[in-house]
Design a protein around this motif. Structure first.
Motif, mmCIF file in Angstrom:
data_model
loop_
_atom_site.group_PDB
_atom_site.id
_atom_site.type_symbol
_atom_site.label_atom_id
_atom_site.label_comp_id
_atom_site.label_asym_id
_atom_site.label_seq_id
_atom_site.Cartn_x
_atom_site.Cartn_y
_atom_site.Cartn_z
ATOM 1 N N GLN A 28 9.467 15.936 1.481
ATOM 2 C CA GLN A 28 10.456 15.020 0.928
ATOM 3 C C GLN A 28 9.745 13.768 0.427
ATOM 4 O O GLN A 28 8.994 13.132 1.160
ATOM 5 C CB GLN A 28 11.482 14.643 1.994
ATOM 6 C CG GLN A 28 12.575 13.746 1.479
ATOM 7 C CD GLN A 28 13.690 13.560 2.497
ATOM 8 O OE1 GLN A 28 13.703 14.208 3.526
ATOM 9 N NE2 GLN A 28 14.602 12.664 2.195
ATOM 10 N N VAL A 29 10.003 13.429 -0.819
ATOM 11 C CA VAL A 29 9.358 12.265 -1.424
ATOM 12 C C VAL A 29 10.066 10.994 -0.962
ATOM 13 O O VAL A 29 11.295 10.901 -1.006
ATOM 14 C CB VAL A 29 9.413 12.367 -2.963
ATOM 15 C CG1 VAL A 29 8.802 11.115 -3.596
ATOM 16 C CG2 VAL A 29 8.698 13.622 -3.433
ATOM 17 N N GLN A 30 9.286 10.030 -0.538
ATOM 18 C CA GLN A 30 9.842 8.718 -0.186
ATOM 19 C C GLN A 30 9.454 7.720 -1.269
ATOM 20 O O GLN A 30 8.316 7.706 -1.737
ATOM 21 C CB GLN A 30 9.319 8.269 1.168
ATOM 22 C CG GLN A 30 9.794 9.162 2.309
ATOM 23 C CD GLN A 30 9.328 8.689 3.659
ATOM 24 O OE1 GLN A 30 8.495 7.803 3.774
ATOM 25 N NE2 GLN A 30 9.880 9.276 4.710
ATOM 26 N N LEU A 31 10.420 6.895 -1.650
ATOM 27 C CA LEU A 31 10.232 5.932 -2.729
ATOM 28 C C LEU A 31 10.496 4.525 -2.204
ATOM 29 O O LEU A 31 11.501 4.294 -1.525
ATOM 30 C CB LEU A 31 11.186 6.237 -3.889
ATOM 31 C CG LEU A 31 11.115 7.647 -4.470
ATOM 32 C CD1 LEU A 31 12.241 7.869 -5.469
ATOM 33 C CD2 LEU A 31 9.765 7.887 -5.128
ATOM 34 N N VAL A 32 9.603 3.602 -2.531
ATOM 35 C CA VAL A 32 9.752 2.222 -2.086
ATOM 36 C C VAL A 32 9.623 1.295 -3.290
ATOM 37 O O VAL A 32 8.572 1.252 -3.935
ATOM 38 C CB VAL A 32 8.702 1.843 -1.028
ATOM 39 C CG1 VAL A 32 8.873 0.389 -0.616
ATOM 40 C CG2 VAL A 32 8.814 2.759 0.190
ATOM 41 N N GLU A 33 10.710 0.571 -3.575
ATOM 42 C CA GLU A 33 10.710 -0.377 -4.680
ATOM 43 C C GLU A 33 10.239 -1.757 -4.207
ATOM 44 O O GLU A 33 10.431 -2.124 -3.046
ATOM 45 C CB GLU A 33 12.109 -0.531 -5.286
ATOM 46 C CG GLU A 33 12.736 0.746 -5.802
ATOM 47 C CD GLU A 33 13.664 1.377 -4.773
ATOM 48 O OE1 GLU A 33 14.574 2.116 -5.183
ATOM 49 O OE2 GLU A 33 13.477 1.122 -3.567
ATOM 50 N N SER A 34 9.667 -2.502 -5.137
ATOM 51 C CA SER A 34 9.284 -3.889 -4.869
ATOM 52 C C SER A 34 9.275 -4.656 -6.176
ATOM 53 O O SER A 34 9.350 -4.053 -7.253
ATOM 54 C CB SER A 34 7.905 -3.949 -4.192
ATOM 55 O OG SER A 34 6.917 -3.397 -5.036
ATOM 56 N N GLY A 35 9.174 -5.982 -6.053
ATOM 57 C CA GLY A 35 9.052 -6.809 -7.241
ATOM 58 C C GLY A 35 10.304 -7.539 -7.659
ATOM 59 O O GLY A 35 10.289 -8.323 -8.611
ATOM 60 N N GLY A 36 11.410 -7.292 -6.964
ATOM 61 C CA GLY A 36 12.633 -7.998 -7.302
ATOM 62 C C GLY A 36 12.551 -9.459 -6.909
ATOM 63 O O GLY A 36 11.611 -9.901 -6.250
ATOM 64 N N GLY A 37 13.556 -10.227 -7.350
ATOM 65 C CA GLY A 37 13.585 -11.639 -7.009
ATOM 66 C C GLY A 37 14.572 -12.389 -7.857
ATOM 67 O O GLY A 37 15.416 -11.791 -8.528
ATOM 68 N N LEU A 38 14.456 -13.717 -7.803
ATOM 69 C CA LEU A 38 15.329 -14.607 -8.559
ATOM 70 C C LEU A 38 14.543 -15.149 -9.751
ATOM 71 O O LEU A 38 13.425 -15.646 -9.599
ATOM 72 C CB LEU A 38 15.789 -15.751 -7.651
ATOM 73 C CG LEU A 38 16.585 -16.883 -8.311
ATOM 74 C CD1 LEU A 38 17.904 -16.359 -8.855
ATOM 75 C CD2 LEU A 38 16.816 -18.005 -7.308
ATOM 76 N N VAL A 39 15.154 -15.075 -10.923
ATOM 77 C CA VAL A 39 14.497 -15.538 -12.134
ATOM 78 C C VAL A 39 15.538 -16.179 -13.046
ATOM 79 O O VAL A 39 16.717 -15.795 -13.000
ATOM 80 C CB VAL A 39 13.771 -14.369 -12.839
ATOM 81 C CG1 VAL A 39 14.756 -13.317 -13.307
ATOM 82 C CG2 VAL A 39 12.890 -14.856 -13.962
#
Length: 124
Positions: A1-12
C-alpha cells in the motif's frame, strides 16, 4: 500500500507562490494527481501527471498558474502554485492513480491512495 505525505502548505498573500510536495513511500509507475477541498465545498480536481511526467492535465481554474511535476528518483510529485488567489484557499491532497502507466485523470474514483492533505490559505 502506497503512503503519501504532502508538505509545503501555508499562509501566503494573494499573488504569491507556494510549492507543494507529495512524497510516496515507494516508487510508483502510476499517474499522480492533486485535488483540493475548499471550506464548505466538494473536493475537486486540480492537476494530474502521467507516470513518466510527459503528460499533464489541469483544471481550467489553475491552468497557466499551477505546474505539476514529478521526480521519480525521489518518489515525489510537486505542485508549483503561482499567482495565488483567495479562492485557491483549500486543503490540498495528492493521490496515486489505480492503473500502472495509466493516463492522468480528473476523476477521483480512478485514484486508489490519498494523502492526509496540506492546508493552503491565501489572504487578500
Amino acid at each position: 500500500q502506497v503512503q503519501l505525505v504532502e508538505s509545503g502548505g501555508g499562509l501566503v498573500q494573494a499573488g504569491g507562490s507556494l510549492r507543494l510536495s507529495c512524497a510516496a513511500s515507494e516508487r510508483t509507475f502510476n499517474a499522480m494527481g492533486w485535488f483540493r477541498r475548499a471550506p464548505g465545498k466538494e473536493r475537486e480536481f486540480v492537476a494530474a501527471i502521467s507516470w513518466s511526467g510527459g503528460i499533464t492535465y489541469y483544471a481550467d481554474s489553475v491552468q497557466g498558474r499551477f505546474t505539476i511535476s514529478r521526480d521519480n528518483t525521489k518518489n515525489t510529485v510537486y505542485l508549483q502554485m503561482n499567482g495565488l488567489k483567495p479562492e485557491d484557499t483549500a486543503v490540498y491532497y495528492c493521490a496515486c492513480g489505480q492503473d500502472l502507466a495509466g493516463p492522468p485523470s480528473d476523476l477521483q474514483y480512478e485514484y486508489d491512495y490519498w494523502g492526509q492533505g496540506t492546508q493552503v490559505t491565501v489572504s487578500s
